[in-house]
Design an enzyme around this catalytic site. Structure first.
Site, PDB file in Angstrom:
ATOM      1  N   ASP A   1      -0.650  62.646  36.310  1.00  0.00           N
ATOM      2  CA  ASP A   1       0.964  62.898  36.673  1.00  0.00           C
ATOM      3  C   ASP A   1       1.594  61.906  37.488  1.00  0.00           C
ATOM      4  O   ASP A   1       1.028  61.370  38.293  1.00  0.00           O
ATOM      5  CB  ASP A   1       0.889  64.603  36.953  1.00  0.00           C
ATOM      6  CG  ASP A   1       0.086  64.862  38.206  1.00  0.00           C
ATOM      7  OD1 ASP A   1      -0.492  63.934  38.707  1.00  0.00           O
ATOM      8  OD2 ASP A   1      -0.248  66.051  38.188  1.00  0.00           O
TER       9      ASP A   1
ATOM     10  N   ASP B   1      -1.677  78.138  42.191  1.00  0.00           N
ATOM     11  CA  ASP B   1      -1.199  78.798  41.006  1.00  0.00           C
ATOM     12  C   ASP B   1      -2.109  78.682  39.834  1.00  0.00           C
ATOM     13  O   ASP B   1      -1.674  79.078  38.760  1.00  0.00           O
ATOM     14  CB  ASP B   1       0.293  78.717  40.873  1.00  0.00           C
ATOM     15  CG  ASP B   1       0.540  77.292  40.448  1.00  0.00           C
ATOM     16  OD1 ASP B   1      -0.471  76.265  40.107  1.00  0.00           O
ATOM     17  OD2 ASP B   1       1.783  77.020  40.045  1.00  0.00           O
TER      18      ASP B   1
ATOM     19  N   HIS C   1      -2.691  75.584  38.533  1.00  0.00           N
ATOM     20  CA  HIS C   1      -2.109  74.514  37.491  1.00  0.00           C
ATOM     21  C   HIS C   1      -3.363  73.460  37.820  1.00  0.00           C
ATOM     22  O   HIS C   1      -4.017  73.313  38.528  1.00  0.00           O
ATOM     23  CB  HIS C   1      -0.918  73.963  38.037  1.00  0.00           C
ATOM     24  CG  HIS C   1      -0.657  73.246  39.460  1.00  0.00           C
ATOM     25  ND1 HIS C   1       0.272  73.387  40.059  1.00  0.00           N
ATOM     26  CD2 HIS C   1      -1.449  72.424  39.904  1.00  0.00           C
ATOM     27  CE1 HIS C   1       0.082  72.736  41.134  1.00  0.00           C
ATOM     28  NE2 HIS C   1      -1.074  72.063  41.200  1.00  0.00           N
TER      29      HIS C   1
ATOM     30  N   GLU D   1       2.013  74.148  34.832  1.00  0.00           N
ATOM     31  CA  GLU D   1       2.072  75.293  35.532  1.00  0.00           C
ATOM     32  C   GLU D   1       1.957  76.299  34.632  1.00  0.00           C
ATOM     33  O   GLU D   1       2.006  76.303  33.459  1.00  0.00           O
ATOM     34  CB  GLU D   1       3.643  75.356  36.028  1.00  0.00           C
ATOM     35  CG  GLU D   1       3.965  73.894  37.062  1.00  0.00           C
ATOM     36  CD  GLU D   1       3.286  74.165  38.306  1.00  0.00           C
ATOM     37  OE1 GLU D   1       2.565  74.800  38.716  1.00  0.00           O
ATOM     38  OE2 GLU D   1       4.127  73.469  39.233  1.00  0.00           O
TER      39      GLU D   1
HETATM   40  C1  F6R Z   1      -2.279  66.051  41.108  1.00  0.00           C
HETATM   41  C2  F6R Z   1      -2.699  67.208  40.339  1.00  0.00           C
HETATM   42  C3  F6R Z   1      -2.428  68.318  40.969  1.00  0.00           C
HETATM   43  C4  F6R Z   1      -3.421  68.567  42.223  1.00  0.00           C
HETATM   44  C5  F6R Z   1      -3.482  69.994  42.938  1.00  0.00           C
HETATM   45  C6  F6R Z   1      -4.129  70.206  43.993  1.00  0.00           C
HETATM   46  O1  F6R Z   1      -2.452  64.861  40.468  1.00  0.00           O
HETATM   47  O2  F6R Z   1      -2.881  67.128  39.393  1.00  0.00           O
HETATM   48  O3  F6R Z   1      -3.068  69.352  40.032  1.00  0.00           O
HETATM   49  O4  F6R Z   1      -4.869  68.340  41.872  1.00  0.00           O
HETATM   50  O5  F6R Z   1      -1.830  70.210  43.096  1.00  0.00           O
HETATM   51  O6  F6R Z   1      -3.560  69.448  45.057  1.00  0.00           O
HETATM   52  P1  F6R Z   1      -4.133  69.337  46.499  1.00  0.00           P
HETATM   53  O7  F6R Z   1      -5.446  68.663  46.106  1.00  0.00           O
HETATM   54  O8  F6R Z   1      -3.218  68.653  47.457  1.00  0.00           O
HETATM   55  O9  F6R Z   1      -4.293  70.735  47.041  1.00  0.00           O
END
Ligand code: F6R
Length: 238
Positions: free
Chosen positions: A67, A136, A138, A143
């Protein structure tokens, strides 16, 4: 599904890096799907260490990231392109031309999504996809929703995601409200999936994702139907 709970963030990172290294050693031309966020930083540090020692060779590896914030250029320090350069690509012998992140400045996000999916297909799909999980549920920036979206697409980030990611910005107001994310198709078509999860605050959503109903309300729950998923969890936050 293989599930490992380990005691420390360092162990989680080392185990994840071992799995990624094994993939690259057995297939030097591997296509590796990558994630940003704080969870994989330790994994990237370990990969850098092994590469510097000469035990790991990224020369022929291709990467595709999950992303990118919409509206940020790759030069912006908050962009995920910048993050990847800073935390991995600038420190290993990868050819930057073989590293791919959705274009956050694309004027037509739909066309950019189509291009990204077509590109992933053209290179033969993803051999190993690294994932984190949001508070959440994701994965990528898919989401919670009423449906699973297949294609790479533009999303409105959830308030909880904006709040969680505000730790990287001066304030929550500065967090972009939209992102381009790989959809479920490219993620689920990856031959192998490796998910890293750290912190007690992720334990409940992870448990629901791995053992509860498969529902777009908890996007990570779709992983239950993937044939080759490894999850490495530690309660220790990084
Ligand atoms: C980022 C991504 C997100 C993160 C998720 C957890 O490329 O795809 O799904 O893996 O938001 O983020 P952290 O590791 O910062 O808790």
């Amino acid at each position: 599904m293989k599930f490992y709970e380990v005691a420390t963030y360092k162990e989680m990172s080392r185990k994840a890096a071992n799995i990624i290294s094994a993939e690259i050693i057995s297939n030097p031309k591997a296509v590796i799907g990558l994630a940003t966020g704080s969870t994989p930083i330790g994994t990237y540090n370990q990969l850098i260490e092994w590469c510097k020692k000469g035990d790991l060779d990224f020369a022929q590896v291709t990467t595709v990231n999950l992303d990118e914030y919409y509206g940020l250029s790759g030069e912006n320090e908050q962009s995920y392109r910048y993050f990847m350069n800073d935390h991995l690509f600038d420190h290993v012998n990868i050819d930057k031309n073989n590293t791919h992140v959705p274009n956050g400045l694309a004027k037509d996000p739909e066309a950019e999504g189509e291009r990204y999916d077509a590109f992933i297909k053209e290179i033969g799909g993803i051999d190993l996809q690294l994932l984190g999980i949001g508070i959440d549920g994701h994965i990528g920036f898919n989401e919670p929703d009423d449906v699973f979206v297949k294609e790479t697409h533009l999303v409105d980030l959830d308030e909880s995601t904006i709040q969680a990611n505000s730790r990287f910005f001066e304030s929550a107001d500065e967090v972009p409200k939209k992102a381009l994310t790989m959809g479920m198709m490219s993620i689920m078509q990856a031959k192998k999936i490796l998910m890293v999860v750290s912190g007690e605050n992720k334990e409940q959503i992870l448990k629901e994702a791995l053992t509860g109903p498969i529902t777009p309300k908890n996007p990570a729950s779709i992983l239950q139907v993937h044939p080759d998923v490894t999850v490495i969890f530690t309660k220790q936050a990084n």
